[in-house]
Design a protein around this motif. Sequence first.
Motif, PDB file in Angstrom:
ATOM      1  N   LYS A 142       0.845  -1.187   0.000  1.00  0.00           N
ATOM      2  CA  LYS A 142       0.000   0.000   0.000  1.00  0.00           C
ATOM      3  C   LYS A 142       0.881   1.238   0.000  1.00  0.00           C
ATOM      4  N   VAL A 143       0.466   2.234  -0.773  1.00  0.00           N
ATOM      5  CA  VAL A 143       1.213   3.470  -0.863  1.00  0.00           C
ATOM      6  C   VAL A 143       0.772   4.385   0.284  1.00  0.00           C
ATOM      7  N   ALA A 144       1.729   5.001   0.927  1.00  0.00           N
ATOM      8  CA  ALA A 144       1.418   5.916   2.019  1.00  0.00           C
ATOM      9  C   ALA A 144       0.765   7.171   1.439  1.00  0.00           C
ATOM     10  N   LYS A 145      -0.309   7.618   2.061  1.00  0.00           N
ATOM     11  CA  LYS A 145      -0.997   8.820   1.603  1.00  0.00           C
ATOM     12  C   LYS A 145      -0.235  10.043   2.095  1.00  0.00           C
ATOM     13  N   ASN A 146      -0.190  11.066   1.238  1.00  0.00           N
ATOM     14  CA  ASN A 146       0.452  12.297   1.680  1.00  0.00           C
ATOM     15  C   ASN A 146      -0.556  13.152   2.441  1.00  0.00           C
ATOM     16  N   PHE A 147      -0.087  14.247   3.012  1.00  0.00           N
ATOM     17  CA  PHE A 147      -0.928  15.073   3.875  1.00  0.00           C
ATOM     18  C   PHE A 147      -2.126  15.641   3.120  1.00  0.00           C
ATOM     19  N   LEU A 148      -1.917  16.142   1.897  1.00  0.00           N
ATOM     20  CA  LEU A 148      -3.014  16.750   1.152  1.00  0.00           C
ATOM     21  C   LEU A 148      -4.109  15.738   0.826  1.00  0.00           C
ATOM     22  N   THR A 149      -3.726  14.517   0.509  1.00  0.00           N
ATOM     23  CA  THR A 149      -4.717  13.478   0.219  1.00  0.00           C
ATOM     24  C   THR A 149      -5.547  13.177   1.459  1.00  0.00           C
ATOM     25  N   MET A 150      -4.874  13.042   2.598  1.00  0.00           N
ATOM     26  CA  MET A 150      -5.600  12.777   3.837  1.00  0.00           C
ATOM     27  C   MET A 150      -6.483  13.958   4.217  1.00  0.00           C
ATOM     28  N   PHE A 151      -5.982  15.186   4.020  1.00  0.00           N
ATOM     29  CA  PHE A 151      -6.753  16.385   4.339  1.00  0.00           C
ATOM     30  C   PHE A 151      -8.009  16.456   3.478  1.00  0.00           C
ATOM     31  N   ASP A 152      -7.852  16.221   2.165  1.00  0.00           N
ATOM     32  CA  ASP A 152      -9.005  16.259   1.264  1.00  0.00           C
ATOM     33  C   ASP A 152     -10.050  15.212   1.631  1.00  0.00           C
ATOM     34  N   SER A 153      -9.591  14.006   1.971  1.00  0.00           N
ATOM     35  CA  SER A 153     -10.557  12.963   2.315  1.00  0.00           C
ATOM     36  C   SER A 153     -11.317  13.313   3.590  1.00  0.00           C
ATOM     37  N   GLU A 154     -10.648  13.941   4.555  1.00  0.00           N
ATOM     38  CA  GLU A 154     -11.334  14.339   5.793  1.00  0.00           C
ATOM     39  C   GLU A 154     -12.283  15.505   5.560  1.00  0.00           C
ATOM     40  N   VAL A 155     -11.881  16.478   4.744  1.00  0.00           N
ATOM     41  CA  VAL A 155     -12.749  17.629   4.469  1.00  0.00           C
ATOM     42  C   VAL A 155     -14.004  17.182   3.722  1.00  0.00           C
ATOM     43  N   ASN A 156     -13.863  16.195   2.850  1.00  0.00           N
ATOM     44  CA  ASN A 156     -15.002  15.724   2.061  1.00  0.00           C
ATOM     45  C   ASN A 156     -15.808  14.630   2.755  1.00  0.00           C
ATOM     46  N   ALA A 157     -15.357  14.164   3.920  1.00  0.00           N
ATOM     47  CA  ALA A 157     -16.078  13.114   4.650  1.00  0.00           C
ATOM     48  C   ALA A 157     -17.427  13.653   5.128  1.00  0.00           C
ATOM     49  N   PRO A 158     -18.464  12.826   5.086  1.00  0.00           N
ATOM     50  CA  PRO A 158     -19.793  13.290   5.501  1.00  0.00           C
ATOM     51  C   PRO A 158     -19.926  13.372   7.019  1.00  0.00           C
ATOM     52  N   ILE A 159     -20.781  14.277   7.453  1.00  0.00           N
ATOM     53  CA  ILE A 159     -21.082  14.432   8.871  1.00  0.00           C
ATOM     54  C   ILE A 159     -22.569  14.785   8.977  1.00  0.00           C
ATOM     55  N   ALA A 160     -23.241  14.235   9.994  1.00  0.00           N
ATOM     56  CA  ALA A 160     -24.669  14.501  10.195  1.00  0.00           C
ATOM     57  C   ALA A 160     -24.824  15.697  11.120  1.00  0.00           C
ATOM     58  N   ILE A 161     -25.664  16.665  10.710  1.00  0.00           N
ATOM     59  CA  ILE A 161     -25.931  17.835  11.546  1.00  0.00           C
ATOM     60  C   ILE A 161     -27.440  18.007  11.684  1.00  0.00           C
ATOM     61  N   THR A 162     -27.842  18.781  12.675  1.00  0.00           N
ATOM     62  CA  THR A 162     -29.246  19.121  12.846  1.00  0.00           C
ATOM     63  C   THR A 162     -29.384  20.611  12.578  1.00  0.00           C
ATOM     64  N   GLU A 163     -30.201  20.949  11.580  1.00  0.00           N
ATOM     65  CA  GLU A 163     -30.400  22.341  11.204  1.00  0.00           C
ATOM     66  C   GLU A 163     -31.893  22.604  11.105  1.00  0.00           C
ATOM     67  N   HIS A 164     -32.375  23.561  11.879  1.00  0.00           N
ATOM     68  CA  HIS A 164     -33.803  23.893  11.929  1.00  0.00           C
ATOM     69  C   HIS A 164     -34.637  22.669  12.326  1.00  0.00           C
ATOM     70  N   GLY A 165     -34.105  21.871  13.233  1.00  0.00           N
ATOM     71  CA  GLY A 165     -34.821  20.712  13.736  1.00  0.00           C
ATOM     72  C   GLY A 165     -34.792  19.510  12.808  1.00  0.00           C
ATOM     73  N   LYS A 166     -34.088  19.589  11.672  1.00  0.00           N
ATOM     74  CA  LYS A 166     -34.007  18.468  10.728  1.00  0.00           C
ATOM     75  C   LYS A 166     -32.570  17.993  10.608  1.00  0.00           C
ATOM     76  N   ARG A 167     -32.405  16.675  10.545  1.00  0.00           N
ATOM     77  CA  ARG A 167     -31.067  16.099  10.375  1.00  0.00           C
ATOM     78  C   ARG A 167     -30.727  16.055   8.906  1.00  0.00           C
ATOM     79  N   LYS A 168     -29.515  16.461   8.596  1.00  0.00           N
ATOM     80  CA  LYS A 168     -29.033  16.350   7.226  1.00  0.00           C
ATOM     81  C   LYS A 168     -27.563  15.987   7.240  1.00  0.00           C
ATOM     82  N   THR A 169     -27.105  15.426   6.135  1.00  0.00           N
ATOM     83  CA  THR A 169     -25.722  15.014   6.011  1.00  0.00           C
ATOM     84  C   THR A 169     -25.020  15.950   5.032  1.00  0.00           C
ATOM     85  N   ILE A 170     -23.935  16.564   5.501  1.00  0.00           N
ATOM     86  CA  ILE A 170     -23.135  17.439   4.650  1.00  0.00           C
ATOM     87  C   ILE A 170     -21.668  17.097   4.868  1.00  0.00           C
TER      88      ILE A 170
END
Length: 135
Positions: free
Chosen positions: A37-65
């Motif tokens: 396996k090739v080691a990921k560089n910092f930018l690749t890991m950063f991009d994958s974390e920034v683009n990872a989904p997270i569930a939030i509650t906005e105006h009483g509704k759950r959404k994934t962004i």
Amino acid sequence: MADDGMDKPPYEIGYKKPPRASQFKPGQSGNPRGRPKVAKNFLTMFDSEVNAPIAITEHGKRKTISKGAATVKLFVNMALAGNLKALPIFLNEMRRRDARLNDRKAESASLPPQLTSEEAEKIYREMLKNARPSE
């Protein structure tokens, strides 16, 4: 000539014909550990974390962004709430955004006007006339 004691192999050995003893056995891989396996560089890991989904509650509704979108929402909300550290950064980003939008508008305004089909045909005929060798 006397017998050397060397037996002749039961088949020809040579290019792309290794001896039977050194061939892979059935079910045995030529690369048992596989490709490393090739080691990921910092930018690749950063991009994958920034683009990872997270569930939030906005105006009483759950959404994934994405985490990046959630960070922007949080930052804007902090600036609007009067956070004195977030406010100047927010204003600078707004200025940069407005400058980019104005640049795009200026670019689109400076584009040449579209040719009508008659004008395009006239130019095409002129090009053909100039391209033909004179007779």
